[in-house]
Design an enzyme around this catalytic site. Structure first.
Site, short mmCIF file in Angstrom:
data_model
loop_
_atom_site.label_atom_id
_atom_site.label_comp_id
_atom_site.label_asym_id
_atom_site.label_seq_id
_atom_site.Cartn_x
_atom_site.Cartn_y
_atom_site.Cartn_z
N CYS A 183 -5.87 -0.20 -3.41
CA CYS A 183 -4.42 -0.21 -3.58
C CYS A 183 -4.10 -1.02 -4.83
CB CYS A 183 -3.72 -0.76 -2.33
SG CYS A 183 -4.13 -2.47 -1.91
N TRP A 184 -2.95 -1.64 -4.90
CA TRP A 184 -2.54 -2.34 -6.12
C TRP A 184 -3.41 -3.56 -6.41
CZ3 TRP A 184 -0.18 -1.66 -10.49
CH2 TRP A 184 0.27 -2.76 -11.24
#
Length: 349
Positions: free
Chosen positions: A97-98
């Site tokens: 993810c980020w």
């Protein structure tokens, strides 16, 4: 027992250990940039991510986590029932993810509970972005670039493709930027990639190359359309030896008609491109070119653009460079055969 492997090595060899690389960020984040070869299986849509972010800021992190957790669980269930429904027991995904937090760990935990051996990227996308920036902006070492240069219509991009077919190391900036680098350069409704994705595409190729061998790049300006050539590559291009392609005007005009067939087939787009030249040419000249286009006299139009606009621009730009080409490629016509032969000569030199 569920097993999650924390992955910090993002080298090609490390990524190749996994069957799929799954980006669980929102579709907008994925479109902006993603790891090479990643597929998008978001656990929050664009709207859902905005909703959870608003709750986090305006109400409380706890409520945001509770609302977000329910949405994430539903979306992961949907992915299990659709995109992941036929994955075998031996399937090995890598998830990110980020920044390697809640979204990737939620997806990773559920996938590993199914029985799949799952990797989660430590630091998430930000770890990848850091590598790209370090490699393209912070590293001072020049790359072994060899510029493919020449006047408009000499088939430079086509020669790059021939070099790649013959085993050469090539970075096609126009292809990666989805722009041909001129007033006629856009591809209609096909947009340019985001700057970060453009940089990822460049870095993905560079890190796979043998940097003891030349890397062929077309001579471009620092901007390809609206995409900026990364600093390290641009500095390498400025210092690189040049190969110059020469061809007669008639051959170049014929090639331009083939290469820009998509523009020629759209009169509105062609006229809009010609309008961009008004800053450098008189209105009367541009009007005359539009008249040639309207009459379907595309060969004459291409020849006039070459002789009256692009060749003078090229001559002025080359006056600012003191270096001479290390090799000149002379072609009477621009065809697959002549470019393949030229590519072999360049790789053998």
């Amino acid at each position: 027992m569920p097993y999650l492997e924390t992955v910090s090595d993002l080298s090609p060899a490390s990524l190749a250990r996994f069957d799929d690389i799954i980006d669980v960020r929102s579709p907008a984040e994925f479109a902006d940039d993603h790891l090479p070869g990643a597929i998008s299986l978001p656990v929050l849509s664009n709207a859902e991510r905005a909703e959870v972010g608003t709750i986090y800021k305006q109400e409380s992190p706890f409520r945001a986590n509770r609302v977000g957790g329910a949405i994430v669980a539903r979306n992961i269930a949907r992915h299990l029932e659709t995109a992941l429904a036929d994955k075998p027991k031996t399937w090995r995904p890598l998830v990110y993810c980020w920044r390697g937090g809640m979204r990737s760990n939620a997806m990773g935990t559920i996938l590993s509970s199914v029985g799949w051996p799952v990797g989660v990227v430590k630091g998430g996308y930000k770890s990848w972005r850091r590598e790209v920036v370090d490699g393209l902006e912070h590293d001072e070492a020049l790359l072994p670039v060899r510029l493919v240069d020449g006047q408009t219509g000499t088939g430079k991009t086509a020669l790059l493709h021939a070099l790649a077919e013959a085993g050469g190391q090539v970075i096609d900036l126009e292809g990666l930027a989805n722009h041909r680098g001129s007033a006629f350069g856009d591809f209609g409704d096909s947009a340019q990639p985001a700057q970060r994705l453009f940089e990822t595409e460049i870095w993905t190729r560079l890190r796979a190359f043998d940097l003891s061998r030349p890397v062929f790049v077309e001579a471009e300006s620092a901007l390809v359309g609206r995409r900026r050539v990364p600093r390290r590559l641009w500095q390498s291009m400025l210092a690189a030896p040049r190969v110059e392609v020469h061809a007669p005007v008639a051959a170049r005009a014929a090639f331009l008609q083939r290469a820009y067939g998509d523009v020629i087939s759209d009169p509105h787009r062609l006229n809009a491109s010609l309008d961009k030249l008004v800053a450098l040419q008189s209105k009367e000249t541009v009007a005359a070119w539009k008249a040639l286009a309207s009459a379907g006299r595309y060969g004459e139009l291409a020849a006039e653009l070459i002789e009256q606009h692009y060749d003078p621009l090229y001559a002025r730009s080359r006056k600012r460079r003191e270096d001479k080409p290390v090799q000149v490629v002379e072609v009477d016509e621009i065809s697959e055969a002549t470019l393949a032969s030229a590519a072999q000569d360049l790789l053998g030199s």
